[in-house]
Design an enzyme around this catalytic site. Structure first.
Site, short mmCIF file in Angstrom:
data_model
loop_
_atom_site.label_atom_id
_atom_site.label_comp_id
_atom_site.label_asym_id
_atom_site.label_seq_id
_atom_site.Cartn_x
_atom_site.Cartn_y
_atom_site.Cartn_z
N ARG A 105 0.95 -1.28 0.03
CA ARG A 105 0.05 0.08 -0.16
C ARG A 105 0.76 1.21 0.01
O ARG A 105 1.70 1.40 1.08
CB ARG A 105 -1.06 -0.08 1.17
N HIS A 132 -7.33 0.76 -6.41
CA HIS A 132 -7.42 -0.27 -5.07
C HIS A 132 -8.32 -1.53 -5.62
O HIS A 132 -9.38 -1.67 -5.45
CB HIS A 132 -8.37 0.51 -4.08
N GLN A 135 -10.08 -4.09 -3.51
CA GLN A 135 -11.33 -3.76 -2.72
C GLN A 135 -12.56 -4.01 -3.78
O GLN A 135 -13.66 -4.55 -3.35
CB GLN A 135 -11.59 -2.35 -2.57
N ASP A 220 -17.28 7.10 -1.77
CA ASP A 220 -15.80 6.86 -1.02
C ASP A 220 -15.84 8.30 -0.51
O ASP A 220 -16.35 9.19 -0.81
CB ASP A 220 -14.95 6.57 -2.14
N CYS A 260 -16.55 1.37 0.41
CA CYS A 260 -14.98 0.52 0.70
C CYS A 260 -14.83 0.86 2.18
O CYS A 260 -14.08 -0.11 2.91
CB CYS A 260 -14.05 1.09 -0.22
N ARG A 288 -13.48 -8.87 1.92
CA ARG A 288 -11.95 -8.78 1.84
C ARG A 288 -11.27 -9.87 2.12
O ARG A 288 -10.34 -10.43 1.32
CB ARG A 288 -11.43 -7.48 2.52
N1 NVA Z 1 -9.87 6.68 -1.56
C1 NVA Z 1 -9.65 6.07 -0.34
C2 NVA Z 1 -9.86 4.73 -0.11
C3 NVA Z 1 -9.43 4.28 1.40
C4 NVA Z 1 -9.75 2.84 1.50
C5 NVA Z 1 -8.22 6.73 -0.07
O1 NVA Z 1 -7.47 6.49 -0.98
O2 NVA Z 1 -7.89 7.15 0.99
N1 CP Z 2 -11.20 -0.32 2.52
C1 CP Z 2 -9.90 -0.33 2.68
O1 CP Z 2 -9.09 -0.70 2.04
O2 CP Z 2 -9.80 -0.35 4.22
P1 CP Z 2 -8.29 0.22 5.06
O3 CP Z 2 -7.84 1.33 4.55
O4 CP Z 2 -8.97 0.26 6.28
O5 CP Z 2 -7.50 -1.05 4.59
#
Ligand code: NVA
Ligand code: CP
Length: 306
Positions: A105, A132, A135, A220, A260, A288
């Site tokens: 990540r 992502h 997800q 989101d 998500c 997940r």
């Molecule tokens: N768009 C959000 C998704 C988090 C799971 C982010 O990148 O923070």
């Molecule tokens: N939806 C998701 O990826 O959640 P986290 O940021 O908690 O991993």
């Protein structure tokens, strides 16, 4: 056989993705009826590199590896040499010598691609600024469990043209459904990603119109990780884009709402939306675990027909 990576949904064929959804549902059912007795990953290790925060992704990957009889290593960039400037390619080569797969990540999608190019073990995108994909496996799985095949359905994305939105666009391509992306002017998804999806994906700016007769509605946060300083400006720019129960009333009778998570109640969703029976976000979050098990199994062991 060449190492397979999962950096976006386009790294697998439509057929392979559909297989993963079926396999994830089957793995979930097996866990429910027999408990965690399927342990194909004895002595296998997944390295998990986190340069951003996570709850669901970390817990689901770590639990997936534990239940499969393997091991997951949590590596925060702050505590590894990555945080002190060791090149990502060198880190990839070193980890490839020791672990069976790597999950990352991070911020830059190009950085992830550079890591994968230097890695001789499978690399999984656990979120970048651009995508992502993990997800979306859970999201399509959730839809499939509750409503059957998603092909030909109409999904609506309300909000920022962000990493999740880009992965929804790729999902529309790969699973063959219609997607309406409804965002404020100036917050559209990337043009190249949109163009590649062709006529399946349309851009709208009026949420009330966008949700009309939709089968699935999703949203989101307005400010993603790394955009914290834009929070106030975005809250103003996204006014009118909050998903509410009344908005879902305009959609199809059996509409499902996905998010998500984490969610910001009172911002992108009304304070009570997650309590509405049309919201299936807890099942989505739980999926997940199962979707990632199917993905890990596929990348490490290949296809297991069920
Ligand atoms: N768009 C959000 C998704 C988090 C799971 C982010 O990148 O923070
Ligand atoms: N939806 C998701 O990826 O959640 P986290 O940021 O908690 O991993």
């Amino acid at each position: 056989m060449a190492t397979r990576h999962f950096l976006t949904l386009l790294d697998l064929s439509s057929d392979e993705l559909s297989y993963l959804i079926r396999r994830a549902i089957s793995i979930k059912n097996g866990l429910k009826t027999q408990g965690p007795t399927y342990t194909p990953f004895s002595n296998r290790t997944l390295a998990m590199i986190f340069e951003k925060s996570s709850t669901r992704t970390r817990v689901s990957f770590e639990t997936a590896m534990a239940q499969f009889g393997g091991h997951a290593l949590f590596l925060s960039s702050r505590d590894t040499q990555l945080g002190r400037g060791e090149p990502i390619e060198d880190t990839a080569r070193v980890l490839s010598e020791m672990v069976d797969a790597v999950m990352i990540r991070t911020f830059s999608h190009q950085g992830l691609e550079a890591f994968a190019a230097a890695s001789s073990v499978p690399v999984i995108n656990a979120l970048t600024d651009d995508y992502h994909p993990c997800q979306l496996l859970a999201d399509v799985m959730t839809w499939t469990e509750l409503r059957g095949h998603i092909r030909g359905k109409t999904a609506v994305w309300i909000g920022d043209g962000n990493n999740m939105c880009h992965s929804w666009i790729n999902a529309a391509r790969q699973f063959d459904f219609q997607l309406r992306v409804c965002c404020p002017e100036g917050y559209e998804p990337r043009q190249d990603i949109l163009a590649a999806a062709g006529e399946r994906v349309s851009i709208l700016h009026d949420p009330q119109q966008a949700v009309e007769d939709a089968d699935l509605v999703t949203t989101d946060v307005w400010a993603s990780m790394g955009q914290e300083e834009e929070q106030a400006k975005r809250a103003a720019d996204f006014s009118g884009f909050q998903v509410t129960e009344a908005m879902l009333d305009r959609a199809a009778k059996d509409v499902l709402f996905l998010h998500c998570l984490p969610a910001h109640r009172g911002e992108e969703i009304s304070t009570t939306l997650l309590d509405d029976p049309r919201a299936v976000v807890w099942q989505e979050a739980g999926n997940r675990l199962h979707a990632q098990k199917a993905l890990l199994e596929f990348l490490l062991l290949g296809r297991i027909e069920s």
